[in-house]
Design an enzyme around this catalytic site. Sequence first.
Site, PDB file in Angstrom:
ATOM      1  N   CYS A 209      27.831  11.684  11.131  1.00  0.00           N
ATOM      2  CA  CYS A 209      28.982  10.898  11.626  1.00  0.00           C
ATOM      3  C   CYS A 209      30.297  11.675  11.588  1.00  0.00           C
ATOM      4  O   CYS A 209      31.293  11.236  12.169  1.00  0.00           O
ATOM      5  CB  CYS A 209      29.105   9.613  10.825  1.00  0.00           C
ATOM      6  SG  CYS A 209      27.541   8.742  10.704  1.00  0.00           S
TER       7      CYS A 209
ATOM      8  N   ASN B 189      27.295   1.241  14.764  1.00  0.00           N
ATOM      9  CA  ASN B 189      27.581   2.600  14.283  1.00  0.00           C
ATOM     10  C   ASN B 189      26.826   3.593  15.173  1.00  0.00           C
ATOM     11  O   ASN B 189      25.597   3.620  15.165  1.00  0.00           O
ATOM     12  CB  ASN B 189      27.115   2.683  12.817  1.00  0.00           C
ATOM     13  CG  ASN B 189      27.279   4.056  12.208  1.00  0.00           C
ATOM     14  OD1 ASN B 189      27.475   5.041  12.922  1.00  0.00           O
ATOM     15  ND2 ASN B 189      27.168   4.132  10.898  1.00  0.00           N
TER      16      ASN B 189
ATOM     17  N   HIS C  96      35.561   6.682  11.870  1.00  0.00           N
ATOM     18  CA  HIS C  96      34.152   6.511  12.226  1.00  0.00           C
ATOM     19  C   HIS C  96      33.838   5.027  12.105  1.00  0.00           C
ATOM     20  O   HIS C  96      34.204   4.370  11.120  1.00  0.00           O
ATOM     21  CB  HIS C  96      33.280   7.345  11.289  1.00  0.00           C
ATOM     22  CG  HIS C  96      31.836   6.984  11.376  1.00  0.00           C
ATOM     23  ND1 HIS C  96      31.177   6.887  12.577  1.00  0.00           N
ATOM     24  CD2 HIS C  96      30.920   6.672  10.413  1.00  0.00           C
ATOM     25  CE1 HIS C  96      29.923   6.535  12.353  1.00  0.00           C
ATOM     26  NE2 HIS C  96      29.749   6.397  11.056  1.00  0.00           N
TER      27      HIS C  96
HETATM   28  O1  UT7 Z   1      27.324   6.231   9.383  1.00  0.00           O
HETATM   29  C1  UT7 Z   1      26.929   6.521   8.084  1.00  0.00           C
HETATM   30  C2  UT7 Z   1      27.800   5.854   7.166  1.00  0.00           C
HETATM   31  N1  UT7 Z   1      27.167   4.612   6.745  1.00  0.00           N
HETATM   32  C3  UT7 Z   1      27.897   3.653   6.259  1.00  0.00           C
HETATM   33  O2  UT7 Z   1      29.115   3.730   6.245  1.00  0.00           O
HETATM   34  C4  UT7 Z   1      27.227   2.436   5.641  1.00  0.00           C
HETATM   35  C5  UT7 Z   1      27.950   2.034   4.382  1.00  0.00           C
HETATM   36  N2  UT7 Z   1      27.358   0.860   3.746  1.00  0.00           N
HETATM   37  C6  UT7 Z   1      27.526  -0.372   4.273  1.00  0.00           C
HETATM   38  O3  UT7 Z   1      28.162  -0.538   5.304  1.00  0.00           O
HETATM   39  C7  UT7 Z   1      26.950  -1.540   3.515  1.00  0.00           C
HETATM   40  O4  UT7 Z   1      26.506  -1.129   2.241  1.00  0.00           O
HETATM   41  C8  UT7 Z   1      25.760  -2.224   4.266  1.00  0.00           C
HETATM   42  C9  UT7 Z   1      26.281  -2.974   5.489  1.00  0.00           C
HETATM   43  C10 UT7 Z   1      24.744  -1.183   4.698  1.00  0.00           C
HETATM   44  C11 UT7 Z   1      25.066  -3.247   3.381  1.00  0.00           C
HETATM   45  O5  UT7 Z   1      26.000  -4.206   2.901  1.00  0.00           O
HETATM   46  P1  UT7 Z   1      26.027  -4.595   1.350  1.00  0.00           P
HETATM   47  O6  UT7 Z   1      27.055  -5.623   1.171  1.00  0.00           O
HETATM   48  O7  UT7 Z   1      26.151  -3.324   0.574  1.00  0.00           O
HETATM   49  O8  UT7 Z   1      24.612  -5.282   1.174  1.00  0.00           O
HETATM   50  P2  UT7 Z   1      23.377  -4.855   0.250  1.00  0.00           P
HETATM   51  O9  UT7 Z   1      22.689  -3.660   0.798  1.00  0.00           O
HETATM   52  O10 UT7 Z   1      23.837  -4.814  -1.175  1.00  0.00           O
HETATM   53  O11 UT7 Z   1      22.441  -6.113   0.439  1.00  0.00           O
HETATM   54  C12 UT7 Z   1      22.850  -7.423   0.024  1.00  0.00           C
HETATM   55  C13 UT7 Z   1      21.731  -8.397   0.336  1.00  0.00           C
HETATM   56  C14 UT7 Z   1      20.368  -7.926  -0.174  1.00  0.00           C
HETATM   57  O12 UT7 Z   1      19.666  -9.077  -0.634  1.00  0.00           O
HETATM   58  P3  UT7 Z   1      19.618  -9.446  -2.193  1.00  0.00           P
HETATM   59  O13 UT7 Z   1      19.005  -8.260  -2.868  1.00  0.00           O
HETATM   60  O14 UT7 Z   1      21.033  -9.684  -2.597  1.00  0.00           O
HETATM   61  O15 UT7 Z   1      18.763 -10.659  -2.202  1.00  0.00           O
HETATM   62  C15 UT7 Z   1      19.673  -7.385   1.037  1.00  0.00           C
HETATM   63  O16 UT7 Z   1      18.278  -7.489   0.957  1.00  0.00           O
HETATM   64  O17 UT7 Z   1      21.569  -8.523   1.749  1.00  0.00           O
HETATM   65  C16 UT7 Z   1      20.195  -8.292   2.109  1.00  0.00           C
HETATM   66  N3  UT7 Z   1      20.182  -7.703   3.440  1.00  0.00           N
HETATM   67  C17 UT7 Z   1      20.153  -8.436   4.561  1.00  0.00           C
HETATM   68  N4  UT7 Z   1      20.137  -9.761   4.780  1.00  0.00           N
HETATM   69  C18 UT7 Z   1      20.139 -10.188   6.051  1.00  0.00           C
HETATM   70  C19 UT7 Z   1      20.189  -6.392   3.772  1.00  0.00           C
HETATM   71  N5  UT7 Z   1      20.185  -6.262   5.108  1.00  0.00           N
HETATM   72  C20 UT7 Z   1      20.161  -7.507   5.628  1.00  0.00           C
HETATM   73  C21 UT7 Z   1      20.151  -8.014   6.925  1.00  0.00           C
HETATM   74  N6  UT7 Z   1      20.154  -9.348   7.089  1.00  0.00           N
HETATM   75  N7  UT7 Z   1      20.195  -7.213   8.013  1.00  0.00           N
END
Ligand code: UT7
Length: 324
Positions: free
Chosen positions: A112, A281, A251
């Site tokens: 990215c 993204n 980005h």
């Molecule tokens: O281009 C490269 C750079 N990449 C980035 O900048 C990404 C940076 N990271 C992020 O943007 C965020 O960390 C994410 C959007 C990827 C994830 O958000 P988060 O608030 O960190 O969520 P998480 O991964 O901690 O997941 C929270 C919950 C989990 O469930 P539990 O364990 O709390 O029950 C996941 O299983 O959300 C669940 N989850 C989803 N639920 C519905 C994960 N993906 C999904 C989904 N739909 N698509």
Amino acid sequence: MFSSKIVGFESYVPKNVITNDELSNIVETSDEWIYTRTGISKRCLSTNENTSDFAINVGKKLIENANISPEDIDIVIVATITSDYLTPSTACIVQGAIGAKNALAFDINVACSGFVYALSIADKFLKSGVYKNAIVIGAETLSKLLDWSDRSTCVLFGDGSGGALLTASTNYNSIIAEDLKADGISWQAITGGKLNNNNPFVEEKEQSSFYLQMNGRDVFNFATKTIPKSVNQVLSKANLTLDDIKYIVPHQANSRIVEVAAKKLKVSLDKFYLNLQNYGNTSAASIPIALAEMSKNGLLQKGDKIIITGFGAGLTWASMLIQI
Ligand code: UT7
């Protein structure tokens, strides 16, 4: 003494638009979860086009807008992590297709941060005085690299391409300051495209997944720390303040990342240009797609100073203070 002048921006995205609701038919997710966690509403996904097809479209439009001949192009750089082939480079496919027969061509793989790194490389070539015109493109078909059963990644990304045409100038400098860095110790935070050791002489075949994997939380923390630091770096190198800057173009990964960065920089969120709601993204393509959109909508006027800032796999980050 030569410096680089940015002549124009262009972009191209595939026509197939997929909404969050449509993704909820494929994996267990919802529009509500995706939008509130990321700011993304939809993305464009390729049906039959490859990264080179996107980049060729952008390259042709850049040449056409500038009213120059393809033979005047000396450099073609494509930033991508989803090259059509491991070899040849996508840049070579583009160079051939757009008729830039006098140009050198190569890809760079900086995820990215790739477009900003590629601009920096082109700038060094142009400053040498040996080369006159450079096409710099960020292009991705990330949909090829995604595990479409993994909801934690497949909802985040999109396909597309954007780019810029740069020319060597003796009286205008578009690239004022830059901050390019890497933290290779943290490479495991985002991986994808692993090739396995499976030749006939290997006893234990490797089973690594080819698909993109990401520790979202770690990358989130890295990005919110890095953007403010890197933006301040380029401001201090240029001896300018945020008041001198019309837009910060980050980005386009997650609007919550940008909200935290804005708070840390003590600047209004309006200073940031965001269009990730429509594209998701798109890795190396996200910044130039945003720049092309801004340019088309009249948001970029000659003399405006903006900061572009990328971050991603590697881990890498790159900011650049640009004068339009
Ligand atoms: O281009 C490269 C750079 N990449 C980035 O900048 C990404 C940076 N990271 C992020 O943007 C965020 O960390 C994410 C959007 C990827 C994830 O958000 P988060 O608030 O960190 O969520 P998480 O991964 O901690 O997941 C929270 C919950 C989990 O469930 P539990 O364990 O709390 O029950 C996941 O299983 O959300 C669940 N989850 C989803 N639920 C519905 C994960 N993906 C999904 C989904 N739909 N698509």
